[in-house]
Design a protein around this motif. Sequence first.
Motif, PDB file in Angstrom:
ATOM      1  N   ALA A   1       4.364  -3.131  -6.257  1.00  0.00           N
ATOM      2  CA  ALA A   1       3.175  -1.618  -6.364  1.00  0.00           C
ATOM      3  C   ALA A   1       3.909  -1.429  -7.848  1.00  0.00           C
ATOM      4  O   ALA A   1       2.710  -0.574  -8.001  1.00  0.00           O
ATOM      5  CB  ALA A   1       4.415  -1.325  -5.305  1.00  0.00           C
ATOM      6  N   TYR A   2       4.843  -1.943  -7.756  1.00  0.00           N
ATOM      7  CA  TYR A   2       5.340  -0.882  -9.601  1.00  0.00           C
ATOM      8  C   TYR A   2       4.770  -0.783 -10.459  1.00  0.00           C
ATOM      9  O   TYR A   2       4.040  -0.681 -11.334  1.00  0.00           O
ATOM     10  CB  TYR A   2       6.623  -1.093  -9.677  1.00  0.00           C
ATOM     11  CG  TYR A   2       7.662  -0.139 -10.914  1.00  0.00           C
ATOM     12  CD1 TYR A   2       7.455   0.935 -11.380  1.00  0.00           C
ATOM     13  CD2 TYR A   2       7.234  -0.710 -12.230  1.00  0.00           C
ATOM     14  CE1 TYR A   2       8.086   1.558 -12.320  1.00  0.00           C
ATOM     15  CE2 TYR A   2       7.822  -0.040 -13.933  1.00  0.00           C
ATOM     16  CZ  TYR A   2       7.380   1.028 -13.187  1.00  0.00           C
ATOM     17  OH  TYR A   2       8.042   1.185 -15.092  1.00  0.00           O
ATOM     18  N   ARG A   3       3.851  -2.837 -10.649  1.00  0.00           N
ATOM     19  CA  ARG A   3       3.342  -2.918 -11.950  1.00  0.00           C
ATOM     20  C   ARG A   3       1.811  -3.104 -11.097  1.00  0.00           C
ATOM     21  O   ARG A   3       1.329  -2.185 -12.266  1.00  0.00           O
ATOM     22  CB  ARG A   3       3.315  -4.250 -11.901  1.00  0.00           C
ATOM     23  CG  ARG A   3       4.640  -5.045 -12.207  1.00  0.00           C
ATOM     24  CD  ARG A   3       4.792  -6.374 -12.022  1.00  0.00           C
ATOM     25  NE  ARG A   3       6.475  -7.206 -12.703  1.00  0.00           N
ATOM     26  CZ  ARG A   3       7.292  -8.256 -12.879  1.00  0.00           C
ATOM     27  NH1 ARG A   3       5.603  -9.152 -12.219  1.00  0.00           N
ATOM     28  NH2 ARG A   3       8.005  -8.357 -12.602  1.00  0.00           N
ATOM     29  N   LEU A   4       1.919  -2.414 -10.164  1.00  0.00           N
ATOM     30  CA  LEU A   4      -0.127  -2.174  -9.909  1.00  0.00           C
ATOM     31  C   LEU A   4      -0.024  -0.751 -10.165  1.00  0.00           C
ATOM     32  O   LEU A   4      -1.194  -0.270 -10.586  1.00  0.00           O
ATOM     33  CB  LEU A   4      -0.097  -1.998  -7.974  1.00  0.00           C
ATOM     34  CG  LEU A   4      -1.389  -2.374  -7.781  1.00  0.00           C
ATOM     35  CD1 LEU A   4      -2.388  -3.614  -8.293  1.00  0.00           C
ATOM     36  CD2 LEU A   4      -1.225  -2.320  -6.134  1.00  0.00           C
ATOM     37  N   HIS A   5       0.495   0.470  -9.345  1.00  0.00           N
ATOM     38  CA  HIS A   5       0.627   1.378  -9.990  1.00  0.00           C
ATOM     39  C   HIS A   5       0.765   2.277 -11.385  1.00  0.00           C
ATOM     40  O   HIS A   5      -0.359   2.999 -11.900  1.00  0.00           O
ATOM     41  CB  HIS A   5       1.553   2.747  -9.531  1.00  0.00           C
ATOM     42  CG  HIS A   5       2.544   2.746 -10.334  1.00  0.00           C
ATOM     43  ND1 HIS A   5       3.782   2.498 -10.882  1.00  0.00           N
ATOM     44  CD2 HIS A   5       2.721   3.963 -10.418  1.00  0.00           C
ATOM     45  CE1 HIS A   5       4.250   3.521 -11.799  1.00  0.00           C
ATOM     46  NE2 HIS A   5       3.920   4.358 -11.479  1.00  0.00           N
ATOM     47  N   LEU A   6       1.365   0.920 -12.354  1.00  0.00           N
ATOM     48  CA  LEU A   6       1.144   1.034 -14.092  1.00  0.00           C
ATOM     49  C   LEU A   6      -0.505   1.334 -14.569  1.00  0.00           C
ATOM     50  O   LEU A   6      -0.872   1.872 -15.366  1.00  0.00           O
ATOM     51  CB  LEU A   6       2.412   0.484 -14.468  1.00  0.00           C
ATOM     52  CG  LEU A   6       3.632   0.109 -14.476  1.00  0.00           C
ATOM     53  CD1 LEU A   6       3.660  -1.188 -14.875  1.00  0.00           C
ATOM     54  CD2 LEU A   6       3.770   1.295 -15.093  1.00  0.00           C
ATOM     55  N   GLY A   7      -0.782   0.111 -13.246  1.00  0.00           N
ATOM     56  CA  GLY A   7      -2.734  -0.709 -13.795  1.00  0.00           C
ATOM     57  C   GLY A   7      -3.388   1.024 -13.333  1.00  0.00           C
ATOM     58  O   GLY A   7      -4.226   1.325 -13.894  1.00  0.00           O
ATOM     59  N   ALA A   8      -2.811   1.318 -12.513  1.00  0.00           N
ATOM     60  CA  ALA A   8      -3.641   2.287 -11.603  1.00  0.00           C
ATOM     61  C   ALA A   8      -3.385   3.237 -12.071  1.00  0.00           C
ATOM     62  O   ALA A   8      -4.811   4.551 -13.309  1.00  0.00           O
ATOM     63  CB  ALA A   8      -3.540   2.975 -10.199  1.00  0.00           C
ATOM     64  N   ARG A   9      -2.796   3.716 -13.111  1.00  0.00           N
ATOM     65  CA  ARG A   9      -2.403   5.317 -14.335  1.00  0.00           C
ATOM     66  C   ARG A   9      -3.166   5.162 -15.405  1.00  0.00           C
ATOM     67  O   ARG A   9      -3.111   5.863 -15.699  1.00  0.00           O
ATOM     68  CB  ARG A   9      -0.629   5.734 -14.543  1.00  0.00           C
ATOM     69  CG  ARG A   9       0.107   6.022 -13.556  1.00  0.00           C
ATOM     70  CD  ARG A   9       1.757   5.648 -13.455  1.00  0.00           C
ATOM     71  NE  ARG A   9       1.864   6.408 -14.747  1.00  0.00           N
ATOM     72  CZ  ARG A   9       2.634   6.173 -14.760  1.00  0.00           C
ATOM     73  NH1 ARG A   9       4.460   5.991 -14.464  1.00  0.00           N
ATOM     74  NH2 ARG A   9       3.945   7.117 -16.596  1.00  0.00           N
TER      75      ARG A   9
ATOM     76  N   CYS B   1       0.377  -1.199   0.298  1.00  0.00           N
ATOM     77  CA  CYS B   1       0.243   0.495   0.185  1.00  0.00           C
ATOM     78  C   CYS B   1       0.246   0.966   0.065  1.00  0.00           C
ATOM     79  O   CYS B   1       0.873   1.885  -0.814  1.00  0.00           O
ATOM     80  CB  CYS B   1      -1.180  -0.381   1.527  1.00  0.00           C
ATOM     81  SG  CYS B   1      -2.201   0.935   1.109  1.00  0.00           S
ATOM     82  N   TRP B   2       1.900   1.109   1.177  1.00  0.00           N
ATOM     83  CA  TRP B   2       2.590   2.106   1.219  1.00  0.00           C
ATOM     84  C   TRP B   2       3.382   2.706  -0.254  1.00  0.00           C
ATOM     85  O   TRP B   2       3.790   3.963  -0.932  1.00  0.00           O
ATOM     86  CB  TRP B   2       3.563   1.784   2.084  1.00  0.00           C
ATOM     87  CG  TRP B   2       4.197   2.813   2.095  1.00  0.00           C
ATOM     88  CD1 TRP B   2       6.246   2.626   1.903  1.00  0.00           C
ATOM     89  CD2 TRP B   2       4.979   4.767   2.656  1.00  0.00           C
ATOM     90  NE1 TRP B   2       6.725   4.112   1.985  1.00  0.00           N
ATOM     91  CE2 TRP B   2       5.925   5.018   1.914  1.00  0.00           C
ATOM     92  CE3 TRP B   2       3.494   5.242   2.914  1.00  0.00           C
ATOM     93  CZ2 TRP B   2       5.905   6.120   2.335  1.00  0.00           C
ATOM     94  CZ3 TRP B   2       3.823   6.807   2.761  1.00  0.00           C
ATOM     95  CH2 TRP B   2       5.348   7.278   3.080  1.00  0.00           C
ATOM     96  N   LEU B   3       3.871   1.650  -0.683  1.00  0.00           N
ATOM     97  CA  LEU B   3       4.810   1.918  -2.104  1.00  0.00           C
ATOM     98  C   LEU B   3       4.093   2.064  -3.045  1.00  0.00           C
ATOM     99  O   LEU B   3       4.212   2.877  -3.777  1.00  0.00           O
ATOM    100  CB  LEU B   3       5.636   0.868  -2.534  1.00  0.00           C
ATOM    101  CG  LEU B   3       6.399   0.060  -1.021  1.00  0.00           C
ATOM    102  CD1 LEU B   3       7.231  -1.424  -1.595  1.00  0.00           C
ATOM    103  CD2 LEU B   3       7.847   0.962  -1.695  1.00  0.00           C
ATOM    104  N   TYR B   4       2.677   1.627  -2.837  1.00  0.00           N
ATOM    105  CA  TYR B   4       1.411   2.031  -4.313  1.00  0.00           C
ATOM    106  C   TYR B   4       1.689   3.826  -3.841  1.00  0.00           C
ATOM    107  O   TYR B   4       1.728   4.091  -5.296  1.00  0.00           O
ATOM    108  CB  TYR B   4       0.728   0.787  -3.374  1.00  0.00           C
ATOM    109  CG  TYR B   4      -0.444   1.257  -5.158  1.00  0.00           C
ATOM    110  CD1 TYR B   4      -0.697   0.916  -6.167  1.00  0.00           C
ATOM    111  CD2 TYR B   4      -1.888   2.054  -4.387  1.00  0.00           C
ATOM    112  CE1 TYR B   4      -1.603   1.487  -7.470  1.00  0.00           C
ATOM    113  CE2 TYR B   4      -2.456   2.348  -5.642  1.00  0.00           C
ATOM    114  CZ  TYR B   4      -2.795   1.978  -6.308  1.00  0.00           C
ATOM    115  OH  TYR B   4      -3.871   2.417  -7.122  1.00  0.00           O
TER     116      TYR B   4
END
Length: 455
Positions: free
Chosen positions: A328-336, A141-144
Amino acid sequence: MAPGAVFGLLLPLLLWAGRSAVPSNTWMVILDPMKPGGPFEVMAQQTLGTMNFTKRVHDVLFGDVWLCSGQSNMQMTVLQIFNATQELSNTAAYQSVRILSVSLVQAEEELEDLDEVDLQWSKPTSESLGHGYFTYMSAVCWLYGRYLYDTLQYPIGLISSSWGGTPIEAWSSGRSLEACGIFKKGSVSDFGAGPQEHSVLWNAMIHPLCNMTLKGVVWYQGEANKDYNRDLYNCTFPALIEDWRQTFHHGSQGQTECFFPFGFVQLSSFLTGYSDDGFPEIRWHQTADFGFVPNPKMPNTFMAVAMDLCDRDSPFGSIHPRDKQTVAYRLHLGARAVAYGEKNLTFQGPLPEKIQLFAHKGLLSLTYSQQIQVQRRDNKIFEISCCSDHQCKWLPAPMNTFSTHNLTLDINSCLGTVVALRYAWTTWPCEYKQCPLYHPSSTLPAPPFIAFATY
Ligand SMILES: *[C@@H]1O[C@H](CO)[C@@H](O)[C@H](O)[C@H]1NC(C)=O
Ligand SMILES: *[C@@H]1O[C@H](CO)[C@@H](O)[C@H](O)[C@H]1NC(C)=O
Ligand SMILES: *[C@@H]1O[C@H](CO)[C@@H](O)[C@H](O)[C@H]1NC(C)=O
Ligand SMILES: *[C@@H]1O[C@H](CO)[C@@H](O)[C@H](O)[C@H]1NC(C)=O
Ligand SMILES: *[C@@H]1O[C@H](CO)[C@@H](O)[C@H](O)[C@H]1NC(C)=O
Ligand SMILES: *[C@@H]1O[C@H](CO)[C@@H](O)[C@H](O)[C@H]1NC(C)=O
């Protein structure tokens, strides 16, 4: 930013009592949309007769709030991951990322307010992020949130509400379980440390938050369902998403979008004595059996594939891999891409769009719409279901030739009929970041899939 997104306010703000006949100590105000930023002081004042009641909240920021939930891989803290010291050392740069941590509580009925919090809305410190193991603030969560802040450059609120060893049924309302044909209360088995009883965490750790304005949810759960209602996960997971969306939309009086973005981590891998312990099926069911998201059953969702982030030496057991940065990096790509509408951003690894059988050549040909990068040749990771004499068995289909968008598989070992193809259908498909197929520019792994031939 969602209109009226508010955080930093720790009071549950309920309906403005106004002129209601019965004075109430709960009230709610919906603010006009605010630009992200701050800090502000928010003051609420109510006049009753000759008395003024005033409540002030200091250091309030406006921005996007994300709720993070799931089991132990979500609960793991920054203290437990790779490079922990380094990751804990830069909190000063992230004072506009605020964190709230919900205590571990279960309840038989839906609660209107949180019973307890481990950490009130706070600025991040190395102490709060490194407080202990599986407690306070989630590393994913934090890294995301940190990645999102790096991209968006405006305040991000993170709510951590997770509990290790818990099945999805504990996080689901009775309604969503019934939608999947689950009626019994279930207080099952011995597989986990956390509560198993249906709905108890939904009641105590999620429902009380539903009057808040959320941007979205991220979720990391599924290990505890490998031996419990596994075959229903393709229903229970989409049903949970739909139910949370409805409840938060209504609870916030429409401030939280009705199809708010929902991201999740596809199960990683762990060492087990068995070749198949249900992880491939859960991974598949996490996508409602499509292999990718978003899809028609799971609109506005995004997924971080994690099957290549194994960690055999994790001191917390191989089921708790320590590379949460890549997750978290892969997750944040999806979020973007999905939540923030960034165009032309690759957030999914390659999946074949066409599979052709060339029986006379002994080949299966896979065509990808995305470019593929063959990181490593592998003779066993693709398997075909080969049938003869009314019996089918899975046989390896070695990787043969490949180009930027194509890959052929050798199927000469099958003397019968090829009826299905699957990829990475094991609990531990490859070593760390060494799966055979990736997207070239983004290091996103090709997700696992199963496909059936139509004749
Ligand atoms: C209550 O607050 C309002 C607005 O600040 C002020 O006009 C009013 O005089 C106050 N009333 C009392 C009784 O203090
Ligand atoms: C879910 O998967 C099971 C088998 O794993 C299958 O029998 C069932 O039809 C699937 N359900 C849905 C709703 O896709
Ligand atoms: C808070 O959410 C609950 C559950 O959705 C809902 O019943 C209640 O009306 C909401 N409160 C307000 C003030 O909207
Ligand atoms: C840990 O730090 C090293 C050195 O900066 C870096 O190369 C490595 O990728 C980091 N590991 C993770 C999982 O982020
Ligand atoms: C999208 O990305 C591709 C490859 O990175 C690039 O060739 C193309 O010009 C981009 N399109 C837009 C609209 O930015
Ligand atoms: C990939 O396969 C498709 C379908 O078989 C074919 O049309 C295409 O020419 C192939 N491309 C390359 C680069 O081999």
